[in-house]
Design a protein around this motif. Structure first.
Motif, PDB file in Angstrom:
ATOM      1  N   ALA A   1       0.869  -1.177   0.000  1.00  0.00           N
ATOM      2  CA  ALA A   1       0.000   0.000   0.000  1.00  0.00           C
ATOM      3  C   ALA A   1       0.904   1.223   0.000  1.00  0.00           C
ATOM      4  O   ALA A   1       2.013   1.176   0.547  1.00  0.00           O
ATOM      5  CB  ALA A   1      -0.882   0.003   1.236  1.00  0.00           C
ATOM      6  N   SER A   2       0.451   2.270  -0.591  1.00  0.00           N
ATOM      7  CA  SER A   2       1.334   3.427  -0.650  1.00  0.00           C
ATOM      8  C   SER A   2       1.089   4.350   0.530  1.00  0.00           C
ATOM      9  O   SER A   2      -0.005   4.391   1.104  1.00  0.00           O
ATOM     10  CB  SER A   2       1.146   4.172  -1.966  1.00  0.00           C
ATOM     11  OG  SER A   2      -0.151   4.664  -2.049  1.00  0.00           O
ATOM     12  N   GLY A   3       2.140   5.070   0.898  1.00  0.00           N
ATOM     13  CA  GLY A   3       2.030   6.080   1.943  1.00  0.00           C
ATOM     14  C   GLY A   3       2.789   7.304   1.478  1.00  0.00           C
ATOM     15  O   GLY A   3       3.833   7.180   0.834  1.00  0.00           O
ATOM     16  N   ASN A   4       2.256   8.464   1.758  1.00  0.00           N
ATOM     17  CA  ASN A   4       2.939   9.670   1.271  1.00  0.00           C
ATOM     18  C   ASN A   4       3.149  10.674   2.400  1.00  0.00           C
ATOM     19  O   ASN A   4       2.357  10.752   3.355  1.00  0.00           O
ATOM     20  CB  ASN A   4       2.146  10.329   0.132  1.00  0.00           C
ATOM     21  CG  ASN A   4       0.871  10.968   0.617  1.00  0.00           C
ATOM     22  OD1 ASN A   4       0.085  10.322   1.297  1.00  0.00           O
ATOM     23  ND2 ASN A   4       0.654  12.232   0.273  1.00  0.00           N
ATOM     24  N   ILE A   5       4.215  11.408   2.261  1.00  0.00           N
ATOM     25  CA  ILE A   5       4.446  12.593   3.090  1.00  0.00           C
ATOM     26  C   ILE A   5       4.630  13.729   2.110  1.00  0.00           C
ATOM     27  O   ILE A   5       5.601  13.724   1.329  1.00  0.00           O
ATOM     28  CB  ILE A   5       5.655  12.404   4.011  1.00  0.00           C
ATOM     29  CG1 ILE A   5       5.275  11.350   5.072  1.00  0.00           C
ATOM     30  CG2 ILE A   5       6.063  13.715   4.668  1.00  0.00           C
ATOM     31  CD1 ILE A   5       6.398  10.879   5.910  1.00  0.00           C
ATOM     32  N   LEU A   6       3.662  14.592   2.064  1.00  0.00           N
ATOM     33  CA  LEU A   6       3.558  15.592   0.996  1.00  0.00           C
ATOM     34  C   LEU A   6       3.670  14.860  -0.340  1.00  0.00           C
ATOM     35  O   LEU A   6       2.896  13.945  -0.583  1.00  0.00           O
ATOM     36  CB  LEU A   6       4.586  16.693   1.195  1.00  0.00           C
ATOM     37  CG  LEU A   6       4.357  17.532   2.477  1.00  0.00           C
ATOM     38  CD1 LEU A   6       5.446  18.575   2.658  1.00  0.00           C
ATOM     39  CD2 LEU A   6       2.980  18.200   2.463  1.00  0.00           C
ATOM     40  N   ALA A   7       4.655  15.230  -1.152  1.00  0.00           N
ATOM     41  CA  ALA A   7       4.703  14.601  -2.472  1.00  0.00           C
ATOM     42  C   ALA A   7       5.620  13.393  -2.522  1.00  0.00           C
ATOM     43  O   ALA A   7       5.818  12.807  -3.577  1.00  0.00           O
ATOM     44  CB  ALA A   7       5.146  15.638  -3.508  1.00  0.00           C
ATOM     45  N   ASN A   8       6.222  13.024  -1.392  1.00  0.00           N
ATOM     46  CA  ASN A   8       7.111  11.856  -1.386  1.00  0.00           C
ATOM     47  C   ASN A   8       6.319  10.601  -1.022  1.00  0.00           C
ATOM     48  O   ASN A   8       5.680  10.542   0.032  1.00  0.00           O
ATOM     49  CB  ASN A   8       8.243  12.057  -0.376  1.00  0.00           C
ATOM     50  CG  ASN A   8       9.281  13.028  -0.894  1.00  0.00           C
ATOM     51  OD1 ASN A   8       9.414  13.214  -2.104  1.00  0.00           O
ATOM     52  ND2 ASN A   8      10.007  13.658   0.009  1.00  0.00           N
ATOM     53  N   VAL A   9       6.418   9.626  -1.917  1.00  0.00           N
ATOM     54  CA  VAL A   9       5.592   8.426  -1.779  1.00  0.00           C
ATOM     55  C   VAL A   9       6.483   7.203  -1.591  1.00  0.00           C
ATOM     56  O   VAL A   9       7.513   7.075  -2.243  1.00  0.00           O
ATOM     57  CB  VAL A   9       4.723   8.243  -3.042  1.00  0.00           C
ATOM     58  CG1 VAL A   9       3.933   6.941  -2.985  1.00  0.00           C
ATOM     59  CG2 VAL A   9       3.790   9.432  -3.234  1.00  0.00           C
ATOM     60  N   VAL A  10       6.065   6.304  -0.707  1.00  0.00           N
ATOM     61  CA  VAL A  10       6.751   5.018  -0.537  1.00  0.00           C
ATOM     62  C   VAL A  10       5.710   3.919  -0.635  1.00  0.00           C
ATOM     63  O   VAL A  10       4.641   4.021  -0.032  1.00  0.00           O
ATOM     64  CB  VAL A  10       7.409   4.894   0.855  1.00  0.00           C
ATOM     65  CG1 VAL A  10       8.346   3.699   0.882  1.00  0.00           C
ATOM     66  CG2 VAL A  10       8.133   6.150   1.246  1.00  0.00           C
ATOM     67  N   LEU A  11       6.030   2.891  -1.405  1.00  0.00           N
ATOM     68  CA  LEU A  11       5.150   1.721  -1.400  1.00  0.00           C
ATOM     69  C   LEU A  11       5.549   0.850  -0.224  1.00  0.00           C
ATOM     70  O   LEU A  11       6.701   0.424  -0.100  1.00  0.00           O
ATOM     71  CB  LEU A  11       5.247   0.962  -2.720  1.00  0.00           C
ATOM     72  CG  LEU A  11       4.730   1.747  -3.932  1.00  0.00           C
ATOM     73  CD1 LEU A  11       4.688   0.885  -5.170  1.00  0.00           C
ATOM     74  CD2 LEU A  11       3.354   2.337  -3.677  1.00  0.00           C
ATOM     75  N   LEU A  12       4.571   0.606   0.635  1.00  0.00           N
ATOM     76  CA  LEU A  12       4.852   0.018   1.946  1.00  0.00           C
ATOM     77  C   LEU A  12       4.345  -1.421   2.048  1.00  0.00           C
ATOM     78  O   LEU A  12       3.225  -1.711   1.605  1.00  0.00           O
ATOM     79  CB  LEU A  12       4.144   0.846   3.033  1.00  0.00           C
ATOM     80  CG  LEU A  12       4.468   2.332   3.063  1.00  0.00           C
ATOM     81  CD1 LEU A  12       3.419   3.081   3.884  1.00  0.00           C
ATOM     82  CD2 LEU A  12       5.854   2.536   3.660  1.00  0.00           C
ATOM     83  N   PRO A  13       5.145  -2.291   2.634  1.00  0.00           N
ATOM     84  CA  PRO A  13       4.663  -3.658   2.910  1.00  0.00           C
ATOM     85  C   PRO A  13       3.758  -3.629   4.139  1.00  0.00           C
ATOM     86  O   PRO A  13       4.219  -3.778   5.263  1.00  0.00           O
ATOM     87  CB  PRO A  13       5.949  -4.443   3.161  1.00  0.00           C
ATOM     88  CG  PRO A  13       6.953  -3.427   3.594  1.00  0.00           C
ATOM     89  CD  PRO A  13       6.540  -2.085   3.073  1.00  0.00           C
TER      90      PRO A  13
END
Lengths: 676, 309
Positions: A184-196
């Motif tokens: 699932a993705s998570g973002n902080i402002l425009a920075n996105v990480v796909l997270l397990p």
């Protein structure tokens, strides 16, 4: 119909020939498998991810006493997807079933992540992690791998008891757990990480009811409780990016909250002569009292205290169904259906501070919108047999939906349809159905954010928009020779959204299916099919919100062909052979018109090739032993440019490095069945 | 082998057959030896072999309430005392109640035979159901004269449903679909082919309730609901299969853009050429809109208004 049995001399009915095909009816099968590929797509379809050698067990064991029977059915014990069932019954007295099931779905098993503990509710980076500004600076070589996988395991107990003649009671209990990791993705402002992200959920269902049947109908009352619990209230991740202005170092996402649904229903059926009436009334409520997470875990933000601890969400539901039919004479019947569904969301409206991705606290507040709606649907149809082999159906239906907090508060859809069906001589069935639907409704008033509020362009969301829908479906099946059956089906559907300037403006779907079954010999049959489908979606948009300046035509086509050859009673009635082949090709294109620049371009967006061959041979080795050999081969590849990117391709999105599935997989199975 | 397949002389019409069968009940002429009369011909060598019934519950004489605990073959097929008699040239063999889509017997009457035992709580809604309306006989799907009815096996059930519902059958070959292809799931996991009070003969009272029975985490109530999700899952998903990921009806971001064109996001038509000509954009590839708005099914976070938390 009175069976009129007074002349029967039952003592002469010896039933000498009433013998089962096998004196022994208990079967145990041991399957040894070999799979050369453990990728998620094939594993989900085949129900097992083990690579290499494996074994699983099937069994079917039954005992029968006078009047009662007990059965044990076991399927694929030892594989990922397993099914066990024990059922005991005494006709007209009781029945009980205990069931155990697993149903797993698998994704890519070599996804990349910088986190040390994939699947944890607190995702941590290595201690020596150096935050970076862009993904290309991240140390991909040191990333960990994780497997996307969701495992479902369920227990189901069902018991039914006849209390008195015509009156029974039943109880069902089902408990399902769901565990695993899903990206699932998570973002902080425009920075996105796909997270397990973790999945650790439980769903219990309990049902209790009673059914009373009488000569002219039945009454049933039912209570249902569904209780969902989630072991994770939230999950937190450390951002791998360096701090950007105003951004947080970590983010926190909510997960699905614990919730309950309760429902009570009453069903009544009644028939008398040519009249048939059925009705159902249901009343239910959904509740949710999960404690709210804080606005943010970012201590740098100055945030007000929340004046509410939980949502105290409550939705009341009320449904009614009435269905009636009346047979005026043997050739003409009328039908009437009425559906009513009310979803009354009693959840309070609260004002919350507007906080964006753990990073920015705006001055304004935002309010939740507890959506309620009422749906009413009524349809009337007439079925007239105008000759012994032909029927004419005509119908009208009206579907009205009322909503709140949405761009359009009411929509009304009317549908008219006609269907003719017949059969004659070698034509087993011919039918043609044509329908037309018109949807409109109350004034369309845009809400904030979702629309270009600064323009006068008409944007209508497609599920609320004015729509014209036309559908045609034709079907022909015939037997040109005694040993050949041919079926042809064609369908066409078109939606037009003429009042929409921005959004979906047209949708078209059409397809044709041709299939044939040929009995080549008494024991050999061949069937083949071809199915082609085309689907187009036309959407429009506006970059500057002054006029429509782009239009896309998203076109999909799917071609499927298949063949099945079965030969049984070979080798002195001992051998059965089967071959199943299927090939499916899908292509998605997009044609883009940039209207202001008068530019048109066409791009292939996705291509999917999938083929499978399944071979099966079953041999009766002896009265007690059967042998079975099976091979499944699947070739699959998908090319979708949306997924074809490396973890660091996008400057501000850290992907998992997984692209489309592309594999050749084979599973061999050899089984021995023992009868006893 | 006994040849039970007969050259058909001038067939009965449906009306003639109906009258004949009703008269036969009035006469009550049952076989003198019950099932033994029938099984002399319909044995294992016959093309119309009926002996498989003894491998399932219908043929069990010891279980109360089964056909073979009662009138045996004629419990379902009606009195057929003269059916085994020699047929004169040009005459018809004595007819009986036959089952299946090729039978001339009125479908409602065929089905009433099955329902006389099987009208239980799973089949309370048969009357006025879609299949009843289309006059589908029980025996066009179910087989009684076999050791195990194919409809009880998921993969065979899917094939049988798909013999009419061709579009839905082929959809399981698409890129994303529920795992029906090799029988991990069956049509009857979502639908009740014997009728239900819900749309599309679903097992639960609505589309959303049916989806939520497995995908319960999306049910709510939630603080921030996504309106089309709360209304109908099929607004965005095609449950039978799709060429797009996650059973979506259309590829994203276009699907999202059909409803959302917020002024603070770029409203552009994005294609592969944008990938070639520009740096890869989070608005386009990967999960595109859902790179940030990942909780499109709704959120319970106080800061989740835009489905990012």
């Amino acid at each position: 119909q009175d069976a009129n049995v007074k002349n029967i001399q039952k003592e002469k009915w010896q039933c000498e020939y009433c013998k089962p095909s096998n004196a022994t009816k208990n079967l145990v099968t041991l399957n040894v498998t070999h799979k050369n590929n453990d990728n998620g797509h094939f594993s989900t379809a085949s129900g097992d991810q083990h690579r290499g050698l494996g074994a699983n067990l099937d069994a079917n064991i039954a005992t029968q006493n006078a009047g009662s029977s007990t059965q044990l059915n076991v399927k694929n014990v030892g594989a990922d997807n397993t099914h066990l069932q024990v059922k005991t019954a005494n006709a007209h007295s009781y029945q009980a079933t205990l069931e155990y099931k697993t149903l797993n779905s698998f994704g890519h098993n070599k996804a990349l992540t910088p986190y040390l503990n994939p699947g944890s509710s607190t995702l941590s980076l290595p201690d020596d992690w150096q935050p970076v500004a862009k993904t290309s600076d991240m140390p991909l070589a040191s990333f960990n791998t994780f497997a996307n996988k969701v495992e479902r395991e369920s227990w189901h107990l069902n018991a039914e008891k006849v209390l008195f003649e015509h009156w029974l009671a039943y109880v069902n209990f089902q408990s399902e757990t769901k565990q695993g990791i899903r990206t699932a993705s998570g973002n902080i402002l425009a920075n996105v990480v796909l997270l397990p992200s973790p999945i650790d959920q439980k769903h219990n269902q309990f049902e209790l009811g009673s059914l009373y049947q009488f000569e002219r109908g039945s009454l049933m009352v039912n209570y249902n409780l569904s209780d969902f619990t989630n072991d994770h209230d939230a999950f937190i991740w450390q951002s791998p990016y360096s701090l950007i202005f105003g951004g947080a170092l970590a983010g926190q996402k909510s997960t699905a909250p614990d919730n309950k649904q309760q429902q009570i229903s009453l069903v009544g059926t009644y028939r008398h002569n040519n009249f048939n009436l059925q009705s159902q009334f249901m009343y239910g409520q959904l509740t949710q009292q999960q404690s709210f997470l804080p606005y943010s875990t970012n201590a740098e933000l100055t945030l007000p205290t929340m004046n509410v601890n939980d949502l105290d969400g409550e939705i009341k539901t009320l449904s009614a169904r009435v269905r009636a039919s009346y047979r005026i004479n043997k050739d003409w019947r009328l039908k009437f259906n009425y559906h009513y569904d009310d979803r009354d969301n009693n959840t309070r409206v609260y004002a919350f501070q507007h906080v964006l991705s753990d990073s920015v606290a705006f001055d304004n507040t935002v309010e939740n919108r507890p959506y309620s709606y009422t749906k009413e649907k009524m349809d009337v149809q007439s079925q007239w047999r105008f000759n012994p082999r032909s029927k004419l159906n005509v119908g009208w239906s009206m579907d009205q939906k009322d909503r709140d907090y949405q761009d359009r508060e009411q929509t009304e859809n009317q549908k008219y349809w006609v269907k003719v069906s017949t059969y004659y001589d070698f034509i087993n069935n011919f039918s043609l159905q044509v329908s037309r639907e018109l949807r409109d409704g109350s004034e369309y008033q845009r809400l904030d954010l979702t629309s270009p509020v600064i323009s006068t362009l008409r944007m209508q969301k497609y599920y609320l928009a004015d729509r014209e829908r036309e559908q045609i479906k034709a079907q022909l099946s015939f037997t040109p020779k005694d040993n050949i059956d041919i079926g042809i089906q064609g369908y066409f559907s078109r939606d037009k959204y003429d009042q929409t300037q921005i959004g979906l403006v047209k949708n078209k779907r059409r397809g044709i299916d041709v299939s044939t079954t040929i009995a080549l010999k008494e024991n050999i049959s061949l069937s083949a099919y071809v199915h082609n489908q085309w689907q187009d979606n036309v959407s429009q948009g506006s970059y500057w919100f002054e006029h429509v300046d782009w239009r896309t035509l998203q076109g999909d086509k799917t071609d499927t062909v298949g063949l099945n050859l079965t030969a049984n009673k070979l080798a002195d009635d001992r051998l059965t052979l089967a071959l199943d082949f299927n090939y499916s090709y899908a292509q998605g294109n997009a044609v883009i018109n940039k209207l202001t620049q008068e530019l048109t371009e066409e791009n292939n967006e996705l291509t999917v090739n999938a083929a499978h061959i399944k071979l099966n041979a079953a041999y009766v080795y002896s009265p007690k032993i059967d042998l079975n050999v099976e091979m499944i081969f699947q070739q699959f590849d998908e090319q979708d440019w949306r997924n074809e990117y490396l973890p660091d391709d996008i400057i501000n999105v850290l992907g998992t490095g997984v692209t489309g599935f592309d594999y050749d997989a084979t599973r061999l199975t050899a089984g021995v069945t023992y009868r006893f | 082998a006994k040849d039970t397949k007969e050259k058909r002389p001038q067939p009965f019409t449906a009306q003639q057959l109906d009258k004949l069968l009703m008269d036969k009940f009035k006469q009550g002429e049952y076989s003198s030896k019950g099932a033994d009369s029938c099984l002399k011909c319909h044995d294992r060598d016959s093309e119309h072999n009926a002996t498989g019934i003894f491998d399932n519950i219908h043929g069990n004489q010891n279980a109360s309430g089964t056909p073979f605990a009662g009138l045996q073959c004629e419990a379902c097929h009606g009195p057929a005392g003269d059916h085994m008699k020699r047929v004169r040239n040009g005459k018809q063999r004595e007819p009986m109640i036959t089952f299946g889509k090729h039978s001339l017997v009125d479908t409602d009457k065929q089905n009433s035979v099955c329902l006389s035992c099987h009208e239980d709580r799973q089949r309370l809604s048969w009357q006025n159901s879609a299949h009843q309306n289309e006059q589908v006989p029980c025996a066009s799907c179910h087989q009684v004269h076999t050791s195990a009815d194919p409809m009880l096996f998921k993969q065979q059930q899917n094939a049988e449903c798909g013999s009419c519902h061709r579009e839905q059958l082929q959809a399981i070959n698409k890129r994303s679909s529920h795992p029906l292809k090799w029988g991990q799931m069956a049509c009857s996991d979502c639908h009740n082919p014997h009728g239900s009070f819900a749309e599309h003969e679903l097992k639960y009272s609505s589309t959303n309730e049916t989806c939520n029975s497995c995908h319960t985490e999306k049910r709510g109530p939630l603080l921030w609901e996504h309106a089309p999700v709360a209304e109908d899952c099929s607004n965005c998903h095609d449950p039978h299969g799709s060429n797009n990921v996650a059973l979506l009806k259309q590829r994203t971001p276009q699907l999202c853009q059909d409803c959302h064109t917020p002024a603070d996001h770029p409203s552009t038509a994005v294609t592969a050429s944008d990938m070639v000509n520009k740096p890869a954009s989070a608005f386009i590839i990967g999960q595109n809109c859902m790179n940030c708005h990942s909780l499109v099914h709704g959120s319970n976070h106080p800061s989740g208004k835009t489905f990012q938390r």
